[in-house]
Design a protein around this motif. Structure first.
Motif, mmCIF file in Angstrom:
data_model
loop_
_atom_site.group_PDB
_atom_site.id
_atom_site.type_symbol
_atom_site.label_atom_id
_atom_site.label_comp_id
_atom_site.label_asym_id
_atom_site.label_seq_id
_atom_site.Cartn_x
_atom_site.Cartn_y
_atom_site.Cartn_z
ATOM 1 N N VAL A 75 0.868 -1.177 0.000
ATOM 2 C CA VAL A 75 0.000 0.000 0.000
ATOM 3 C C VAL A 75 0.902 1.224 0.000
ATOM 4 O O VAL A 75 1.959 1.220 0.630
ATOM 5 C CB VAL A 75 -0.976 0.011 1.203
ATOM 6 C CG1 VAL A 75 -0.235 0.004 2.519
ATOM 7 C CG2 VAL A 75 -1.919 1.200 1.126
ATOM 8 N N ASN A 76 0.476 2.261 -0.744
ATOM 9 C CA ASN A 76 1.251 3.490 -0.847
ATOM 10 C C ASN A 76 0.330 4.689 -0.697
ATOM 11 O O ASN A 76 -0.630 4.832 -1.443
ATOM 12 C CB ASN A 76 1.969 3.541 -2.196
ATOM 13 C CG ASN A 76 2.660 4.861 -2.425
ATOM 14 O OD1 ASN A 76 2.071 5.762 -3.022
ATOM 15 N ND2 ASN A 76 3.879 4.990 -1.949
ATOM 16 N N LEU A 77 0.648 5.532 0.297
ATOM 17 C CA LEU A 77 -0.019 6.821 0.471
ATOM 18 C C LEU A 77 1.002 7.882 0.084
ATOM 19 O O LEU A 77 2.134 7.860 0.583
ATOM 20 C CB LEU A 77 -0.433 7.060 1.919
ATOM 21 C CG LEU A 77 -1.706 6.388 2.426
ATOM 22 C CD1 LEU A 77 -1.531 4.908 2.590
ATOM 23 C CD2 LEU A 77 -2.105 7.014 3.732
ATOM 24 N N THR A 78 0.601 8.808 -0.784
ATOM 25 C CA THR A 78 1.550 9.809 -1.268
ATOM 26 C C THR A 78 1.768 10.942 -0.282
ATOM 27 O O THR A 78 2.766 11.643 -0.369
ATOM 28 C CB THR A 78 1.088 10.391 -2.619
ATOM 29 O OG1 THR A 78 -0.234 10.913 -2.460
ATOM 30 C CG2 THR A 78 1.100 9.324 -3.694
ATOM 31 N N GLY A 79 0.873 11.154 0.642
ATOM 32 C CA GLY A 79 1.023 12.216 1.625
ATOM 33 C C GLY A 79 0.546 13.549 1.090
ATOM 34 O O GLY A 79 0.019 13.660 -0.016
ATOM 35 N N GLY A 80 0.738 14.589 1.869
ATOM 36 C CA GLY A 80 0.289 15.931 1.506
ATOM 37 C C GLY A 80 -1.038 16.264 2.140
ATOM 38 O O GLY A 80 -1.772 15.384 2.599
ATOM 39 N N ASN A 81 -1.374 17.546 2.199
ATOM 40 C CA ASN A 81 -2.638 18.024 2.787
ATOM 41 C C ASN A 81 -2.846 17.503 4.210
ATOM 42 O O ASN A 81 -3.943 17.103 4.583
ATOM 43 C CB ASN A 81 -3.832 17.652 1.908
ATOM 44 C CG ASN A 81 -3.789 18.328 0.562
ATOM 45 O OD1 ASN A 81 -3.331 19.462 0.455
ATOM 46 N ND2 ASN A 81 -4.235 17.628 -0.470
ATOM 47 N N GLY A 82 -1.770 17.496 4.990
ATOM 48 C CA GLY A 82 -1.881 17.041 6.368
ATOM 49 C C GLY A 82 -1.853 15.537 6.544
ATOM 50 O O GLY A 82 -2.071 15.032 7.641
#
Length: 152
Positions: A75-82
């Motif tokens: 699983v990959n979360l790109t991050g950003g926006n908190g």
């Protein structure tokens, strides 16, 4: 001798007739998916931290890969926006009753050594989409969180 042959035949038939929903469902998840939406009955009134990683909304547009022959995934979360960036490996399977069970494993860690995981219900599975539903309880009230996946 006839009795032995009949019992052997019946026994082998019983062993070969195990439920196949898990295998069909597992094979159907094989490949790359985008988690397109996270919805919950509590709406914005209930804050949900998904999988002890991040707010459920942070999982929107996350990338998931399911490998059915060894029950592994990423699983990959790109991050950003908190939201945090996150890359994780997991082991998973689908039970004959249609429950999706998985647990995160660190690189090089044996899945059998990990004692905590997650259990959700698989629903609306098709060739291009499926949903995982997680039910949790707050003050005795049950809430469903639905993760909507779309095939890449």
């Amino acid at each position: 001798m006839k009795k032995f042959l009949v019992l052997s035949f019946v026994g082998s038939m019983m062993l070969s007739c195990k439920p196949t929903m898990d295998a069909k469902s597992q094979y159907g998840l094989k490949g790359s998916w985008t988690l397109t939406n996270v919805s919950n009955i509590g709406g914005d009134y209930v804050k949900i931290t998904s999988f002890d990683i991040a707010d459920a909304k942070c999982f929107k547009n996350s990338q998931w890969k399911f490998v059915s022959n060894n029950n592994s995934g990423t699983v990959n979360l790109t991050g950003g926006n908190g939201c945090p960036a996150y890359d994780g490996n997991f082991k998973w399977f689908i039970t004959p009753s249609g429950e999706f069970e998985f647990k995160f494993v660190d690189q090089g860690e044996k899945a059998k050594k990990v004692t905590t995981g997650y259990k959700m219900k698989v629903q609306n599975q098709s060739t291009d989409s499926f949903e995982l539903v997680n039910t949790f309880y707050v003050a005795g009230q049950g809430y469903d969180v639905t993760y909507h996946f779309q095939r890449n």
